[in-house]
Design an enzyme around this catalytic site. Structure first.
Site, short mmCIF file in Angstrom:
data_model
loop_
_atom_site.label_atom_id
_atom_site.label_comp_id
_atom_site.label_asym_id
_atom_site.label_seq_id
_atom_site.Cartn_x
_atom_site.Cartn_y
_atom_site.Cartn_z
N ASN A 210 0.62 -1.17 0.10
CA ASN A 210 -0.02 0.14 -0.14
C ASN A 210 0.84 1.46 0.17
OD1 ASN A 210 0.51 0.93 2.73
ND2 ASN A 210 -0.32 -1.19 3.25
N ASP A 279 -4.68 -6.11 5.40
CA ASP A 279 -5.92 -6.75 6.31
C ASP A 279 -5.67 -8.43 5.61
OD1 ASP A 279 -6.68 -4.86 7.69
OD2 ASP A 279 -7.90 -4.20 6.01
N LYS A 289 8.23 -17.94 -10.20
CA LYS A 289 7.37 -16.66 -10.88
C LYS A 289 6.42 -17.07 -11.70
CE LYS A 289 8.31 -12.83 -13.66
NZ LYS A 289 9.13 -12.27 -14.75
N ILE A 309 -3.45 -7.00 14.56
CA ILE A 309 -2.54 -6.96 15.42
C ILE A 309 -3.14 -5.94 16.71
CG2 ILE A 309 -0.24 -5.63 16.07
CD1 ILE A 309 0.63 -6.00 13.14
N LYS A 339 -13.81 1.57 15.41
CA LYS A 339 -12.62 1.00 15.70
C LYS A 339 -12.38 1.14 17.07
CE LYS A 339 -8.36 0.59 13.27
NZ LYS A 339 -7.35 1.07 12.26
#
Ligand SMILES: Cc1cc2nc3c(=O)[nH]c(=O)nc-3n(C[C@H](O)[C@H](O)[C@H](O)COP(=O)(O)O)c2cc1C
Length: 400
Positions: A210, A279, A289, A309, A339
């Site tokens: 990300n 996630d 590969k 975590i 959250k």
């Protein structure tokens, strides 16, 4: 005790309209118990008289590089040795450029070169000067060096323009500046911070990751160190240097991050989870590969969930003070609150990543701190400043 009491503060004043506010800054520093010596640039003397600042500080105001009255004729070295910290307010675009390039062609810039402690700058200029790419470059260089930047603020300017560039108000500057001396805030505390992205491998050359740059987590590590904490930083792959003095643990996958966090968390007073942990990860890893030519291969990648975590941390018996980040593109506050309760956190830092000027990979951020008692908005600013404010809040929570 007031952290500015008995400190030697050198106030640099440069040539901008906001120079008139330096009188108020001198008064506040004196009131807080500091000894203040003022150094003005030649241009600053056009905006406010040395006499005013001399009367308020109770000390001679200096502006000449060549000072026959100083013991060795080197006033810049004497003043640099005398000061515990330097505050330059207002700091013009010109002075920022000089400091960023390490020039020393007047007393203030020479002192800044000779001084080994922290230098804080309160920029003040027209919005177009602040937006100019050269000023932006200079600010980046300064932040990465020994300088702290306070502001600037936004609003109507003396020239009639509206935008970013106004010097912060003297009381805002003083409250940030005084933090420099509150090094005991997290003394003897162990802070565990996770930062950066994770990489979830698909085959030996491909992975899912990300856009996290790690800048926020690294700034939090720096701010924690400055507050006197022992810092362990568990970091995914990033392109920035860890602050000197942190215990750096490098990981790649979410699973490795989970393992590293759960290992170090037992000895920590605070865990700040600022990493952007994947996630999901590919269900299986292809040792070879994956070839383009393999037409029979189903190229969809089945995914499986990674261990959460923060959830694992929240379920611990003797859990540390837990801080999560909610990076959201919509319903920021609502999702952050969900959250907070779901993961049994003590604090959540809500971060709007739909705005590309802040958040992921940007040098600036703007966040809201949320727990069951407060919703505290921290206005947009360099990540280092935002990090200092977050650390200050956490330390207040630990001591209250
Ligand atoms: C009326 C007036 C107002 C100014 N205000 C600013 C200002 O707010 N910020 C700034 O960066 N420069 C401002 N300038 C330009 C600086 O004074 C100029 O760049 C000067 O060289 C700064 O010198 P110094 O950095 O050594 O103090 C202003 C100039 C004038 C004439």
């Amino acid at each position: 005790m007031n952290s500015l009491a008995n400190k030697n503060i050198l106030l640099g004043v440069t040539g901008g309209i906001a120079a008139y506010k330096s009188a108020e800054i001198v008064r506040s520093l004196k009131k807080a118990g500091s000894s203040v010596r003022v150094v003005m640039t030649k241009s600053a003397e056009e905006f406010i008289t040395p006499l005013t600042l001399q009367a308020l500080s109770g000390n001679k105001v200096s502006s000449e590089l060549l000072d026959p009255e100083s013991e060795l004729g080197m006033g810049h070295i004497e003043l640099a040795k005398w000061a515990d910290a330097i505050l330059i307010a207002p700091a013009t675009a010109n002075t920022l450029a000089k400091l960023a390039s390490g020039r020393g062609d007047d007393l203030l810039s020479s002192i800044s070169l000779a001084f080994e402690g922290p230098i804080s700058l309160a920029p003040a200029m027209n919005q177009a000067m602040w937006k100019d790419s050269r000023t932006e470059e200079n600010i980046k260089k300064l932040i990465n060096s020994k300088f702290q930047i306070y502001g600037p603020g936004s609003g109507e300017q003396a020239c009639g323009d509206v935008g970013l560039g106004r010097m912060l108000e003297p009381d805002e500057i003083i409250s940030s500046f005084s933090l420099l001396f509150e090094e005991g805030l997290l003394m003897n505390k162990s802070i565990l911070i996770s930062a950066g992205p994770t990489q979830e491998p698909i085959d030996p050359v491909r992975y899912i990751t990300n856009k996290s740059s790690g800048k926020m987590g690294y700034s939090l590590a720096q701010a924690s160190l400055e507050a006197g904490a022992k810092v362990t930083l568990i970091s995914g792959p990033v392109n920035i240097e860890a602050p000197e003095g942190v215990h750096l643990v490098k990981i790649k996958t979410a699973e490795e991050m989970h393992e590293a966090v759960m290992h170090h968390i037992r000895n920590s007073d605070v865990f700040i989870s600022s990493a952007a942990v994947a996630d999901y990860k590919p269900e299986s890893f292809s040792k070879e590969k994956i070839k383009k030519s393999n037409k029979d291969l189903d190229i969809s990648i089945p995914m499986t969930e990674n261990k959460d975590i923060l959830k694992s941390a929240g379920e611990m018996e003797n859990k540390p003070y837990l801080v999560g980040f909610a990076a959201e593109t919509n319903d920021l506050i609502k999702n952050a609150k969900l959250k907070l309760s779901k993961k049994k956190l003590d604090l959540i830092v809500a971060n709007d990543i739909s705005n590309t000027e802040i958040g992921f990979d940007s040098d600036e951020n703007e966040v809201t701190l949320i727990n069951n008692e407060i919703e505290l908005f921290i206005e947009k600013g360099p990540k280092k400043r935002v990090a200092s404010k977050i650390i200050q809040y956490i330390s207040e929570q630990l001591t209250s």
